[in-house]
Design a protein around this motif. Structure first.
Motif, PDB file in Angstrom:
ATOM      1  N   ALA A  15      19.932  -4.274 -13.858  1.00 32.34           N
ATOM      2  CA  ALA A  15      19.135  -5.300 -14.543  1.00 32.34           C
ATOM      3  C   ALA A  15      18.209  -6.012 -13.557  1.00 32.34           C
ATOM      4  O   ALA A  15      17.046  -6.296 -13.871  1.00 32.34           O
ATOM      5  CB  ALA A  15      20.039  -6.301 -15.246  1.00 32.34           C
ATOM      6  N   ILE A  16      18.672  -6.275 -12.369  1.00 30.76           N
ATOM      7  CA  ILE A  16      17.837  -6.918 -11.350  1.00 30.76           C
ATOM      8  C   ILE A  16      16.688  -5.984 -10.960  1.00 30.76           C
ATOM      9  O   ILE A  16      15.538  -6.408 -10.854  1.00 30.76           O
ATOM     10  CB  ILE A  16      18.675  -7.327 -10.121  1.00 30.76           C
ATOM     11  N   LYS A  17      16.966  -4.708 -10.743  1.00 28.76           N
ATOM     12  CA  LYS A  17      15.928  -3.742 -10.382  1.00 28.76           C
ATOM     13  C   LYS A  17      14.875  -3.627 -11.482  1.00 28.76           C
ATOM     14  O   LYS A  17      13.674  -3.596 -11.212  1.00 28.76           O
ATOM     15  CB  LYS A  17      16.537  -2.373 -10.100  1.00 28.76           C
ATOM     16  N   VAL A  18      15.316  -3.582 -12.719  1.00 31.52           N
ATOM     17  CA  VAL A  18      14.378  -3.503 -13.843  1.00 31.52           C
ATOM     18  C   VAL A  18      13.535  -4.780 -13.906  1.00 31.52           C
ATOM     19  O   VAL A  18      12.313  -4.715 -14.092  1.00 31.52           O
ATOM     20  CB  VAL A  18      15.123  -3.259 -15.174  1.00 31.52           C
ATOM     21  N   SER A  19      14.158  -5.932 -13.733  1.00 31.28           N
ATOM     22  CA  SER A  19      13.428  -7.207 -13.772  1.00 31.28           C
ATOM     23  C   SER A  19      12.384  -7.279 -12.662  1.00 31.28           C
ATOM     24  O   SER A  19      11.241  -7.692 -12.910  1.00 31.28           O
ATOM     25  CB  SER A  19      14.388  -8.385 -13.631  1.00 31.28           C
ATOM     26  N   VAL A  20      12.751  -6.878 -11.474  1.00 31.73           N
ATOM     27  CA  VAL A  20      11.807  -6.899 -10.344  1.00 31.73           C
ATOM     28  C   VAL A  20      10.661  -5.929 -10.609  1.00 31.73           C
ATOM     29  O   VAL A  20       9.481  -6.262 -10.404  1.00 31.73           O
ATOM     30  CB  VAL A  20      12.529  -6.575  -9.019  1.00 31.73           C
ATOM     31  N   THR A  21      10.970  -4.731 -11.090  1.00 32.91           N
ATOM     32  CA  THR A  21       9.935  -3.731 -11.379  1.00 32.91           C
ATOM     33  C   THR A  21       8.985  -4.229 -12.459  1.00 32.91           C
ATOM     34  O   THR A  21       7.757  -4.124 -12.315  1.00 32.91           O
ATOM     35  CB  THR A  21      10.577  -2.398 -11.813  1.00 32.91           C
ATOM     36  N   LEU A  22       9.519  -4.787 -13.538  1.00 33.04           N
ATOM     37  CA  LEU A  22       8.676  -5.317 -14.607  1.00 33.04           C
ATOM     38  C   LEU A  22       7.810  -6.484 -14.125  1.00 33.04           C
ATOM     39  O   LEU A  22       6.641  -6.585 -14.482  1.00 33.04           O
ATOM     40  CB  LEU A  22       9.523  -5.732 -15.809  1.00 33.04           C
ATOM     41  N   THR A  23       8.379  -7.350 -13.296  1.00 29.42           N
ATOM     42  CA  THR A  23       7.619  -8.483 -12.751  1.00 29.42           C
ATOM     43  C   THR A  23       6.473  -7.992 -11.878  1.00 29.42           C
ATOM     44  O   THR A  23       5.349  -8.493 -11.972  1.00 29.42           O
ATOM     45  CB  THR A  23       8.547  -9.418 -11.947  1.00 29.42           C
ATOM     46  N   LEU A  24       6.741  -7.003 -11.036  1.00 21.66           N
ATOM     47  CA  LEU A  24       5.684  -6.439 -10.192  1.00 21.66           C
ATOM     48  C   LEU A  24       4.598  -5.773 -11.029  1.00 21.66           C
ATOM     49  O   LEU A  24       3.402  -5.955 -10.759  1.00 21.66           O
ATOM     50  CB  LEU A  24       6.276  -5.440  -9.190  1.00 21.66           C
ATOM     51  N   CYS A  25       4.992  -5.017 -12.024  1.00 21.27           N
ATOM     52  CA  CYS A  25       4.012  -4.352 -12.897  1.00 21.27           C
ATOM     53  C   CYS A  25       3.177  -5.379 -13.654  1.00 21.27           C
ATOM     54  O   CYS A  25       1.950  -5.241 -13.739  1.00 21.27           O
ATOM     55  CB  CYS A  25       4.708  -3.415 -13.885  1.00 21.27           C
ATOM     56  N   LEU A  26       3.797  -6.399 -14.182  1.00 19.00           N
ATOM     57  CA  LEU A  26       3.091  -7.445 -14.904  1.00 19.00           C
ATOM     58  C   LEU A  26       2.146  -8.203 -13.965  1.00 19.00           C
ATOM     59  O   LEU A  26       0.992  -8.478 -14.326  1.00 19.00           O
ATOM     60  CB  LEU A  26       4.077  -8.412 -15.565  1.00 19.00           C
ATOM     61  N   SER A  27       2.598  -8.507 -12.769  1.00 21.45           N
ATOM     62  CA  SER A  27       1.754  -9.205 -11.794  1.00 21.45           C
ATOM     63  C   SER A  27       0.538  -8.364 -11.441  1.00 21.45           C
ATOM     64  O   SER A  27      -0.581  -8.871 -11.358  1.00 21.45           O
ATOM     65  CB  SER A  27       2.539  -9.513 -10.514  1.00 21.45           C
ATOM     66  N   PHE A  28       0.736  -7.068 -11.235  1.00 24.28           N
ATOM     67  CA  PHE A  28      -0.372  -6.170 -10.927  1.00 24.28           C
ATOM     68  C   PHE A  28      -1.348  -6.117 -12.100  1.00 24.28           C
ATOM     69  O   PHE A  28      -2.560  -6.186 -11.915  1.00 24.28           O
ATOM     70  CB  PHE A  28       0.152  -4.771 -10.587  1.00 24.28           C
ATOM     71  N   TRP A  29      -0.838  -6.019 -13.310  1.00 20.21           N
ATOM     72  CA  TRP A  29      -1.687  -5.968 -14.499  1.00 20.21           C
ATOM     73  C   TRP A  29      -2.513  -7.253 -14.641  1.00 20.21           C
ATOM     74  O   TRP A  29      -3.703  -7.217 -14.936  1.00 20.21           O
ATOM     75  CB  TRP A  29      -0.851  -5.738 -15.756  1.00 20.21           C
ATOM     76  N   ILE A  30      -1.899  -8.396 -14.412  1.00 22.23           N
ATOM     77  CA  ILE A  30      -2.606  -9.675 -14.500  1.00 22.23           C
ATOM     78  C   ILE A  30      -3.707  -9.729 -13.440  1.00 22.23           C
ATOM     79  O   ILE A  30      -4.838 -10.116 -13.732  1.00 22.23           O
ATOM     80  CB  ILE A  30      -1.628 -10.862 -14.370  1.00 22.23           C
ATOM     81  N   TYR A  31      -3.389  -9.318 -12.224  1.00 18.79           N
ATOM     82  CA  TYR A  31      -4.386  -9.299 -11.147  1.00 18.79           C
ATOM     83  C   TYR A  31      -5.575  -8.427 -11.515  1.00 18.79           C
ATOM     84  O   TYR A  31      -6.726  -8.850 -11.425  1.00 18.79           O
ATOM     85  CB  TYR A  31      -3.738  -8.804  -9.851  1.00 18.79           C
ATOM     86  N   VAL A  32      -5.322  -7.206 -11.957  1.00 12.63           N
ATOM     87  CA  VAL A  32      -6.399  -6.266 -12.297  1.00 12.63           C
ATOM     88  C   VAL A  32      -7.222  -6.788 -13.474  1.00 12.63           C
ATOM     89  O   VAL A  32      -8.453  -6.768 -13.436  1.00 12.63           O
ATOM     90  CB  VAL A  32      -5.828  -4.858 -12.592  1.00 12.63           C
ATOM     91  N   SER A  33      -6.552  -7.277 -14.503  1.00 14.58           N
ATOM     92  CA  SER A  33      -7.292  -7.730 -15.695  1.00 14.58           C
ATOM     93  C   SER A  33      -8.072  -9.016 -15.440  1.00 14.58           C
ATOM     94  O   SER A  33      -9.095  -9.254 -16.080  1.00 14.58           O
ATOM     95  CB  SER A  33      -6.353  -7.891 -16.887  1.00 14.58           C
ATOM     96  N   GLU A  34      -7.629  -9.846 -14.515  1.00 16.00           N
ATOM     97  CA  GLU A  34      -8.375 -11.057 -14.166  1.00 16.00           C
ATOM     98  C   GLU A  34      -9.582 -10.735 -13.290  1.00 16.00           C
ATOM     99  O   GLU A  34     -10.613 -11.376 -13.391  1.00 16.00           O
ATOM    100  CB  GLU A  34      -7.479 -12.064 -13.432  1.00 16.00           C
ATOM    101  N   ARG A  35      -9.446  -9.735 -12.438  1.00 19.27           N
ATOM    102  CA  ARG A  35     -10.507  -9.430 -11.475  1.00 19.27           C
ATOM    103  C   ARG A  35     -11.557  -8.470 -12.019  1.00 19.27           C
ATOM    104  O   ARG A  35     -12.745  -8.637 -11.777  1.00 19.27           O
ATOM    105  CB  ARG A  35      -9.887  -8.847 -10.201  1.00 19.27           C
ATOM    106  N   TYR A  36     -11.140  -7.453 -12.750  1.00 18.25           N
ATOM    107  CA  TYR A  36     -12.060  -6.379 -13.142  1.00 18.25           C
ATOM    108  C   TYR A  36     -12.323  -6.370 -14.645  1.00 18.25           C
ATOM    109  O   TYR A  36     -11.474  -6.706 -15.441  1.00 18.25           O
ATOM    110  CB  TYR A  36     -11.491  -5.014 -12.733  1.00 18.25           C
ATOM    111  N   THR A  37     -13.538  -5.930 -14.971  1.00 12.36           N
ATOM    112  CA  THR A  37     -13.938  -5.728 -16.354  1.00 12.36           C
ATOM    113  C   THR A  37     -14.500  -4.326 -16.459  1.00 12.36           C
ATOM    114  O   THR A  37     -15.225  -3.881 -15.569  1.00 12.36           O
ATOM    115  CB  THR A  37     -15.043  -6.734 -16.758  1.00 12.36           C
ATOM    116  N   LEU A  38     -14.179  -3.643 -17.531  1.00 18.16           N
ATOM    117  CA  LEU A  38     -14.769  -2.337 -17.785  1.00 18.16           C
ATOM    118  C   LEU A  38     -15.950  -2.545 -18.716  1.00 18.16           C
ATOM    119  O   LEU A  38     -15.791  -2.979 -19.851  1.00 18.16           O
ATOM    120  CB  LEU A  38     -13.754  -1.383 -18.420  1.00 18.16           C
ATOM    121  N   GLY A  39     -17.142  -2.286 -18.208  1.00 24.31           N
ATOM    122  CA  GLY A  39     -18.345  -2.400 -19.015  1.00 24.31           C
ATOM    123  C   GLY A  39     -18.692  -1.052 -19.619  1.00 24.31           C
ATOM    124  O   GLY A  39     -18.593  -0.028 -18.950  1.00 24.31           O
TER     125      GLY A  39
END
Length: 183
Positions: A15-39
């Motif tokens: 459960a800890i490994k899954v939580s850490v993995t999901l948190t990292l994936c979500l953090s990466f997604w937030i970073y990418v979606s805040e920084r980049y736009t697909l035109g």
């Protein structure tokens, strides 16, 4: 240690490994979606030879930082919108910065667009092919501009592009990002 306590321990670790993995994936997604736009350029007649643009919204260069020919994304204002435009002022436009040095002279003429900065002279684009589509005579757009600090000239590659030939230089506060990849 009993088998049930070992199972509970391994389930807790999972459960800890899954939580850490999901948190990292979500953090990466937030970073990418805040920084980049697909035109996506969905026009039949495109201004540039690309349909898709990856725009880095964290890179908003000033006019002084622009390289000639660099693709940038700009948020045009009502002042640049012709009466018969099919786009609204919330549309982001992607074109090339073709001149951005203060004092550069842009000469817009029926036979082509030329730029002069000091002893250097160059051309970009063709003439004023879009004037008739805008309901104006070519003469209405023949003029000279002298770029002021913070201004740049913004043009597409195609002859029919609606760009600075028609509305003049833009202010660098209108830049919403730098195109980092186009295809």
């Amino acid at each position: 240690m009993t088998q049930s306590s070992q199972t509970a321990k391994s389930g807790f670790g999972f459960a800890i490994k899954v939580s850490v993995t999901l948190t990292l994936c979500l953090s990466f997604w937030i970073y990418v979606s805040e920084r980049y736009t697909l035109g996506i350029d969905d026009q039949k007649d495109r201004c540039l030879p690309y349909r898709f643009f990856l725009i880095d919204g964290w890179q908003r260069p000033s006019a002084a930082d622009l390289e000639r020919g660099e693709m940038i994304a700009v948020h045009l204002r009502e002042a640049q919108r012709p009466a018969n435009a099919r786009w609204t002022t919330d549309t982001i436009m992607v074109k090339r910065a073709v001149a951005s040095h203060p004092g550069t002279i842009a000469r817009v003429r029926r036979d082509g667009i030329t730029f002069q900065s000091g002893t250097e002279t160059w051309t970009h684009g063709t003439a004023l092919e879009t004037a008739a589509r805008l309901g104006h005579k070519v003469e209405d757009y023949e003029r000279d501009y002298v770029l002021q600090p913070g201004q740049f000239f913004f043009m597409g590659d195609a002859p029919h592009t609606y760009d600075s030939r028609y509305y003049g230089p833009l202010d660098d506060t209108m830049i919403t990002g730098r195109v980092v990849f186009a295809w």
